[in-house]
Design an enzyme around this catalytic site. Structure first.
Site, PDB file in Angstrom:
ATOM      1  N   LYS A   1      12.354  54.578  41.586  1.00  9.21           N
ATOM      2  CA  LYS A   1      11.645  53.811  40.006  1.00  9.21           C
ATOM      3  C   LYS A   1      11.089  53.552  40.208  1.00  9.21           C
ATOM      4  CE  LYS A   1      15.675  51.588  38.236  1.00  9.21           C
ATOM      5  NZ  LYS A   1      16.606  51.194  39.871  1.00  9.21           N
TER       6      LYS A   1
ATOM      7  N   ARG B   1      20.947  49.031  31.747  1.00  6.50           N
ATOM      8  CA  ARG B   1      21.650  49.032  32.949  1.00  6.50           C
ATOM      9  C   ARG B   1      23.004  49.082  33.183  1.00  6.50           C
ATOM     10  NH1 ARG B   1      17.821  46.688  37.331  1.00  6.50           N
ATOM     11  NH2 ARG B   1      19.469  47.203  39.776  1.00  6.50           N
TER      12      ARG B   1
ATOM     13  N   ARG C   1      15.275  49.544  53.830  1.00  2.74           N
ATOM     14  CA  ARG C   1      14.197  49.150  53.303  1.00  2.74           C
ATOM     15  C   ARG C   1      14.830  46.996  53.460  1.00  2.74           C
ATOM     16  NH1 ARG C   1      14.582  49.195  46.604  1.00  2.74           N
ATOM     17  NH2 ARG C   1      16.299  47.785  46.828  1.00  2.74           N
TER      18      ARG C   1
ATOM     19  N   ARG D   1      15.283  44.998  51.799  1.00  2.00           N
ATOM     20  CA  ARG D   1      14.659  43.892  50.825  1.00  2.00           C
ATOM     21  C   ARG D   1      16.489  42.433  51.257  1.00  2.00           C
ATOM     22  NH1 ARG D   1      14.528  46.617  45.258  1.00  2.00           N
ATOM     23  NH2 ARG D   1      16.838  44.486  44.662  1.00  2.00           N
TER      24      ARG D   1
ATOM     25  N   ARG E   1      26.544  47.527  45.446  1.00  2.00           N
ATOM     26  CA  ARG E   1      25.465  47.692  43.838  1.00  2.00           C
ATOM     27  C   ARG E   1      25.399  49.675  43.685  1.00  2.00           C
ATOM     28  NH1 ARG E   1      20.596  45.548  46.710  1.00  2.00           N
ATOM     29  NH2 ARG E   1      19.549  47.098  46.013  1.00  2.00           N
TER      30      ARG E   1
HETATM   31  P1  ADP Z   1      17.926  48.015  42.149  1.00  2.00           P
HETATM   32  O1  ADP Z   1      17.244  48.760  41.451  1.00  2.00           O
HETATM   33  O2  ADP Z   1      17.717  48.360  43.333  1.00  2.00           O
HETATM   34  O3  ADP Z   1      18.925  47.923  41.842  1.00  2.00           O
HETATM   35  P2  ADP Z   1      16.519  45.846  41.028  1.00  2.00           P
HETATM   36  O4  ADP Z   1      14.990  45.227  41.825  1.00  2.00           O
HETATM   37  O5  ADP Z   1      16.566  46.999  39.890  1.00  2.00           O
HETATM   38  O6  ADP Z   1      16.608  47.042  42.283  1.00  2.00           O
HETATM   39  O7  ADP Z   1      17.469  44.506  40.483  1.00  2.00           O
HETATM   40  C1  ADP Z   1      17.675  44.097  41.377  1.00  2.00           C
HETATM   41  C2  ADP Z   1      19.673  43.292  40.929  1.00  2.00           C
HETATM   42  O8  ADP Z   1      19.023  41.840  39.607  1.00  2.00           O
HETATM   43  C3  ADP Z   1      20.741  43.687  40.657  1.00  2.00           C
HETATM   44  O9  ADP Z   1      20.763  44.463  41.383  1.00  2.00           O
HETATM   45  C4  ADP Z   1      20.911  43.011  39.175  1.00  2.00           C
HETATM   46  O10 ADP Z   1      21.565  42.378  40.045  1.00  2.00           O
HETATM   47  C5  ADP Z   1      19.870  42.367  38.824  1.00  2.00           C
HETATM   48  N1  ADP Z   1      19.406  42.837  37.218  1.00  2.00           N
HETATM   49  C6  ADP Z   1      18.029  43.458  37.283  1.00  2.00           C
HETATM   50  N2  ADP Z   1      18.522  44.528  36.140  1.00  2.00           N
HETATM   51  C7  ADP Z   1      19.388  43.967  35.305  1.00  2.00           C
HETATM   52  C8  ADP Z   1      20.508  44.402  34.200  1.00  2.00           C
HETATM   53  N3  ADP Z   1      19.458  45.077  33.722  1.00  2.00           N
HETATM   54  N4  ADP Z   1      21.433  43.634  33.923  1.00  2.00           N
HETATM   55  C9  ADP Z   1      21.677  42.550  34.898  1.00  2.00           C
HETATM   56  N5  ADP Z   1      21.455  42.780  35.810  1.00  2.00           N
HETATM   57  C10 ADP Z   1      20.023  43.415  36.703  1.00  2.00           C
END
Ligand code: ADP
Length: 184
Positions: free
Chosen positions: A14, A89, A128, A130, A141
């Protein structure tokens, strides 16, 4: 459609698609994950509070995210459109967003759900590389996704906003489909 939520598991693609489509539409790409990673790198108060959660692959507490989204969607460049990537989320964040959009006089036009099998997600995340992409964090996750985020698929189906997209295809095929969807 210019106000979109991108929903999907970690590794569903996404973020990549949000970047392409937001550029194409000339609207902001709002990624909570990127905002948090930037805050962690620059050690802002938000970053310091969020670091442990992000490193473990847990969601950060809602209170760290909600004000941030409220401020961002209130900014001038967000009036004509946005792609929300990584927010909401969980159901409480989604409920918060319903009220916030009402307050801001904005309407979400659709929720794109990127559908990708877990086996493919795992493979993608492992390659990936990261910082939060090590094996233990990844499995947490995915667990957190199924437990807290996946219920939003049904939530947005009920709100008649859900659009399912097969995310297990070439990048360009998915981009093309998204462009068709936003034109409709
Ligand atoms: P991915 O899609 O690979 O999980 P993201 O970049 O979207 O990666 O998010 C990385 C981390 O940031 C998540 O694992 C979480 O810890 C935190 N995070 C991101 N967005 C939210 C959210 N809306 N609520 C709570 N934690 C979030």
């Amino acid at each position: 459609m210019t106000k979109l939520i991108f929903l999907g598991a970690p590794g569903a693609g996404k973020g990549t698609q949000a970047q392409i489509l937001s550029q194409h539409l000339g609207i902001p790409h709002i990624s909570t994950g990127e905002i948090l990673r930037e805050a962690i790198t620059t050690q802002t108060p938000l970053g310091i509070k969020a670091k442990g959660f992000v490193d473990n692959g847990d969601l950060v507490p809602d209170e760290l995210i909600l004000d941030l989204i409220q401020e961002r969607l209130g900014e001038k460049d967000a009036q004509k459109g946005w792609i929300l990537d990584g927010f909401p989320r969980n159901v409480s964040q989604a409920d918060f967003l319903v009220n916030l959009l009402q307050e801001l006089n904005q309407v979400c036009n659709g929720v794109i759900n990127f559908d990708v099998p877990d086996s493919v997600l795992l493979e993608r995340l492992l390659s990936r590389g990261r910082k939060d992409d090590n094996e233990a964090t990844i499995s947490n996750r995915l667990f957190v996704y199924h437990q807290q985020t996946a219920p939003l698929i049904e939530y947005y189906k009920q709100h008649q906003l859900l659009i399912n997209v097969n995310g297990d295809r070439e990048l360009s095929q998915i981009s093309e489909e998204l462009e068709t969807i936003v034109k409709s």
